[in-house]
Design a protein around this motif. Sequence first.
Motif, PDB file in Angstrom:
ATOM      1  N   ALA A 188       0.775  -1.146   0.107  1.00 23.43           N
ATOM      2  CA  ALA A 188      -0.035   0.192   0.068  1.00 23.43           C
ATOM      3  C   ALA A 188       0.877   1.224  -0.101  1.00 23.43           C
ATOM      4  N   PHE A 189       1.912   1.298   0.909  1.00 22.52           N
ATOM      5  CA  PHE A 189       2.870   2.371   0.854  1.00 22.52           C
ATOM      6  C   PHE A 189       3.526   2.746  -0.744  1.00 22.52           C
ATOM      7  N   THR A 190       3.671   1.595  -1.447  1.00 18.16           N
ATOM      8  CA  THR A 190       4.267   1.612  -2.743  1.00 18.16           C
ATOM      9  C   THR A 190       3.305   2.120  -3.676  1.00 18.16           C
ATOM     10  N   ALA A 191       2.004   1.794  -3.479  1.00 23.03           N
ATOM     11  CA  ALA A 191       1.053   2.315  -4.389  1.00 23.03           C
ATOM     12  C   ALA A 191       0.584   3.910  -3.954  1.00 23.03           C
ATOM     13  N   LYS A 192       0.847   4.114  -2.785  1.00 26.88           N
ATOM     14  CA  LYS A 192       0.672   5.563  -2.341  1.00 26.88           C
ATOM     15  C   LYS A 192       1.862   6.445  -3.081  1.00 26.88           C
TER      16      LYS A 192
END
Length: 385
Positions: free
Chosen positions: A100-104
């Motif tokens: 999710a951090f990467t997607a952000k």
Amino acid sequence: MKIGILCYPTYGGSGIVATELGMSLADKGFEVHFISSALPARLDVTNPNIFFHKVNVQTYPLFQYQPYDIALSSMIYRVVNLYKLDILHAHYAIPYAYAAFTAKQMLKADNKDIPLVTTLHGTDITLVGQHPSYKHAVEFSINQSDTITSVSQSLKKDTLQFFNIQKEIQVITNFIDNSVFDDCKTCQREQFASDDEKILIHVSNLRPVKRIQDVLEIFKNVNKKVKSKLIIIGEGPEMEKISEFMENNPDLIGKIKLLGKVNNLYHILQLSDVFLLPSEQESFGLAALEAMAARTPVISSNAGGIPEVNIQGETGFLAETGNVEAMSNYCIKLLSDETLLSEMKKNAKAQAIHFDLKNILPIYIEMYQNTIAKFEEAKLINAGN
Ligand code: GMT
């Protein structure tokens, strides 16, 4: 509010909590998007507010390992954009908080962003998350979450002890929908035991942390004193230990029933007399709470968050992890005393009502609202600078 839930599709643990939470939110009118590698076990996709997005990993001859986390991040990015999600909720830090951090980061490259909630469930902190292969990335991604929640006080304490966490951790305990248990009819007890026999039950994914050997030894001790049967529900790597035990104890073969993964778990819990949970580690023990909702007292270890759920001398009994003798004696005491057993059945149900979905769901909704409000406020402050 449009919520993206990232979770394992599994039969137990975090996957079940995420699925039950998402379905309850959908019932309240929220739009809920599940992103997972397969359809989550209990997910009802007939609800018009529920969406399911399967993460597909493209294989390629060069890949020794399939890059699931990259496919997951891409899917999160795509779903947030297509459906204009308001918030992401990662259940279990590995790989969900990190993906999710990467997607952000991908969204930020488009001048967009989305708040992220990470719920810590157990072994992501107490076991696998501490492995040197994962530790730094787990710590980093937890700290990058806008809101961190844990399913028990004990897990919060472990997280703060094992990782350098720079944010507040909000404890939101697991929950149970008691109405499901109240509705269901008890299935035929005689299928499993005769009237003069007691039923002991264990439900898990049969991993080493569950100490299945202790379950079997407790049953062996109890069976010498109390006419009884043992039901084991679930599948997992420790299955072999059960076969080995049966080979060494042929007189118990007919008394142990292995049911694998079952759909009508509640029905079987309802006809059981005691639930065994001698785990090495257990951040909360959702399986014990499910048993209590079915009016089944619990004999357990005192590991992790179990004492927050199973109350000594009230809803069951607890002993030090590995103390098979104490757990066996507690079990014999409970099963030999009808007054105590019926008192504890009543107390177990009262404890399940304390953890009812009705009490916990509003806390989740408020947490989402606060997370979004703080995120928007921070955005405004940053825009002003
Ligand atoms: O480790 C597991 O058994 C699975 C794991 C999960 O996250 O899927 O379960 C953990 O989360 C459950 C739901 O929050 C808790 O009820 C379990 O106690 C916890 N398991 C352990 O800590 C071993």
